[in-house]
Design an enzyme around this catalytic site. Structure first.
Site, mmCIF file in Angstrom:
data_model
loop_
_atom_site.group_PDB
_atom_site.id
_atom_site.type_symbol
_atom_site.label_atom_id
_atom_site.label_comp_id
_atom_site.label_asym_id
_atom_site.label_seq_id
_atom_site.Cartn_x
_atom_site.Cartn_y
_atom_site.Cartn_z
ATOM 1 N N GLY A 136 0.840 -1.195 0.000
ATOM 2 C CA GLY A 136 0.000 0.000 0.000
ATOM 3 C C GLY A 136 0.870 1.238 0.000
ATOM 4 O O GLY A 136 2.061 1.173 0.340
ATOM 5 N N GLN A 181 2.871 9.883 1.879
ATOM 6 C CA GLN A 181 4.228 9.321 1.907
ATOM 7 C C GLN A 181 5.101 9.824 0.758
ATOM 8 O O GLN A 181 6.321 9.723 0.829
ATOM 9 C CB GLN A 181 4.174 7.787 1.866
ATOM 10 C CG GLN A 181 3.572 7.175 3.122
ATOM 11 C CD GLN A 181 3.440 5.679 2.982
ATOM 12 O OE1 GLN A 181 2.482 5.194 2.377
ATOM 13 N NE2 GLN A 181 4.401 4.935 3.504
ATOM 14 N N CYS A 197 6.106 -0.444 7.538
ATOM 15 C CA CYS A 197 5.748 0.769 6.792
ATOM 16 C C CYS A 197 6.950 1.215 5.976
ATOM 17 O O CYS A 197 8.074 1.247 6.489
ATOM 18 C CB CYS A 197 5.335 1.870 7.766
ATOM 19 S SG CYS A 197 4.852 3.396 6.945
ATOM 20 N N LEU A 198 6.701 1.577 4.728
ATOM 21 C CA LEU A 198 7.796 2.058 3.872
ATOM 22 C C LEU A 198 8.397 3.347 4.408
ATOM 23 O O LEU A 198 9.537 3.676 4.070
ATOM 24 C CB LEU A 198 7.272 2.271 2.441
ATOM 25 C CG LEU A 198 6.794 0.990 1.734
ATOM 26 C CD1 LEU A 198 6.120 1.339 0.413
ATOM 27 C CD2 LEU A 198 7.954 0.022 1.516
ATOM 28 N N HIS A 225 -4.257 1.346 7.894
ATOM 29 C CA HIS A 225 -2.876 1.851 7.979
ATOM 30 C C HIS A 225 -2.699 3.047 7.029
ATOM 31 O O HIS A 225 -2.094 4.061 7.398
ATOM 32 C CB HIS A 225 -1.926 0.690 7.632
ATOM 33 C CG HIS A 225 -0.481 1.051 7.491
ATOM 34 N ND1 HIS A 225 0.491 0.563 8.352
ATOM 35 C CD2 HIS A 225 0.188 1.813 6.583
ATOM 36 C CE1 HIS A 225 1.672 1.027 7.980
ATOM 37 N NE2 HIS A 225 1.520 1.779 6.912
ATOM 38 N N GLU A 226 -3.240 2.923 5.817
ATOM 39 C CA GLU A 226 -3.084 3.993 4.816
ATOM 40 C C GLU A 226 -3.901 5.227 5.189
ATOM 41 O O GLU A 226 -3.437 6.359 5.015
ATOM 42 C CB GLU A 226 -3.480 3.502 3.426
ATOM 43 C CG GLU A 226 -2.751 2.267 2.905
ATOM 44 C CD GLU A 226 -1.247 2.340 3.000
ATOM 45 O OE1 GLU A 226 -0.696 3.460 3.096
ATOM 46 O OE2 GLU A 226 -0.602 1.284 3.002
ATOM 47 N N HIS A 239 -2.107 7.352 7.523
ATOM 48 C CA HIS A 239 -1.134 8.247 6.874
ATOM 49 C C HIS A 239 -1.805 9.559 6.447
ATOM 50 O O HIS A 239 -1.232 10.644 6.622
ATOM 51 C CB HIS A 239 -0.521 7.597 5.637
ATOM 52 C CG HIS A 239 0.602 6.644 5.908
ATOM 53 N ND1 HIS A 239 1.759 7.019 6.539
ATOM 54 C CD2 HIS A 239 0.756 5.331 5.595
ATOM 55 C CE1 HIS A 239 2.583 5.964 6.616
ATOM 56 N NE2 HIS A 239 1.991 4.930 6.047
HETATM 57 O O1 GNR Z 1 4.117 -2.710 2.540
HETATM 58 C C1 GNR Z 1 3.485 -2.573 3.588
HETATM 59 N N1 GNR Z 1 3.192 -3.657 4.338
HETATM 60 C C2 GNR Z 1 2.312 -3.623 5.416
HETATM 61 C C3 GNR Z 1 2.302 -4.719 6.270
HETATM 62 C C4 GNR Z 1 1.423 -4.751 7.340
HETATM 63 C C5 GNR Z 1 0.559 -3.704 7.551
HETATM 64 C C6 GNR Z 1 0.581 -2.610 6.729
HETATM 65 C C7 GNR Z 1 1.445 -2.564 5.658
HETATM 66 S S1 GNR Z 1 1.444 -1.191 4.598
HETATM 67 C C8 GNR Z 1 3.100 -1.227 4.040
HETATM 68 C C9 GNR Z 1 3.332 -0.155 2.985
HETATM 69 C C10 GNR Z 1 3.138 1.205 3.620
HETATM 70 O O2 GNR Z 1 3.928 1.721 4.365
HETATM 71 N N2 GNR Z 1 2.004 1.797 3.411
HETATM 72 O O3 GNR Z 1 1.740 2.968 4.002
HETATM 73 NI NI NI Z 2 2.857 2.997 5.809
#
Ligand code: GNR
Ligand code: NI
Length: 168
Positions: free
Chosen positions: A46, A51, A92-93, A134-135, A138
């Site tokens: 995601g 980001q 998270c990236l 999660h997104e 952000h």
């Molecule tokens: O790549 C991603 N893997 C992930 C694993 C578990 C819960 C959420 C994520 S999202 C993350 C990519 C990212 O940072 N998205 O904002």
């Molecule tokens: Ni993230």
């Protein structure tokens, strides 16, 4: 198409609250295409516009095994369908290299626009529901490490600051 730079914690721009998209245009679709390219290259499941330093309410997600199910969410709004929380080890990236267990509602309903501006409502569970929450965090300036202890978060901050200094 273009690869975009991904902001990393503790960059203060990750704390900005993204604004709703008022009209889905060709430039919105260009951004979405670049976000998918950036997400797949990372690789990640995601990516939120925040980001890549664009403060508009746009997300891209692909939780499929083969990376062949791109999903776009513009102005997503969620309702919790099942308040039971599930646990998942999130990464998270924007917080590279760190994983922490986070609890979130397991079933949600999301209403959002797609890449042609069409509005749809769907019920989600599993990894897609986790990733979507999660997104959306952000877009609201939140990170998954906000759910862990301040001490752990501070340790992660120090390690990432050091890594960023060494790269600079
Ligand atoms: O790549 C991603 N893997 C992930 C694993 C578990 C819960 C959420 C994520 S999202 C993350 C990519 C990212 O940072 N998205 O904002
Ligand atoms: Ni993230």
């Amino acid at each position: 198409m273009a690869l975009l730079d991904i902001l990393e914690f503790p960059d203060p721009r990750l704390r900005k609250v993204a604004k709703p998209v008022t009209e889905v245009t060709d430039s919105t679709r260009q951004l979405i295409d670049d976000m998918f390219e950036t997400m797949y290259a990372a690789p990640g499941i995601g990516l939120a516009a925040t980001q890549v330093n664009v403060h508009e309410r746009i997300l891209v997600i692909d939780v499929s095994e083969n990376g062949d199910d791109p999903q776009v969410f513009i102005n997503p709004e969620i309702e919790v369908l099942d308040p039971n929380l599930g646990e998942y080890d999130e990464g998270c990236l924007s917080v590279p290299g760190f994983y922490e267990t986070v609890q979130r509602p397991q079933r949600i309903r999301v209403t959002s626009m797609g890449r042609d501006g069409e509005t749809t409502t769907r019920e989600l569970d599993g990894l897609l529901a986790i990733c979507l929450q999660h997104e959306i965090d952000h877009l609201d300036g939140k990170l998954f490490i906000d759910y862990i202890s301040p001490l752990k978060r501070q340790r992660i901050r120090k390690k990432l600051e050091k890594a960023q200094r060494q790269r600079a």
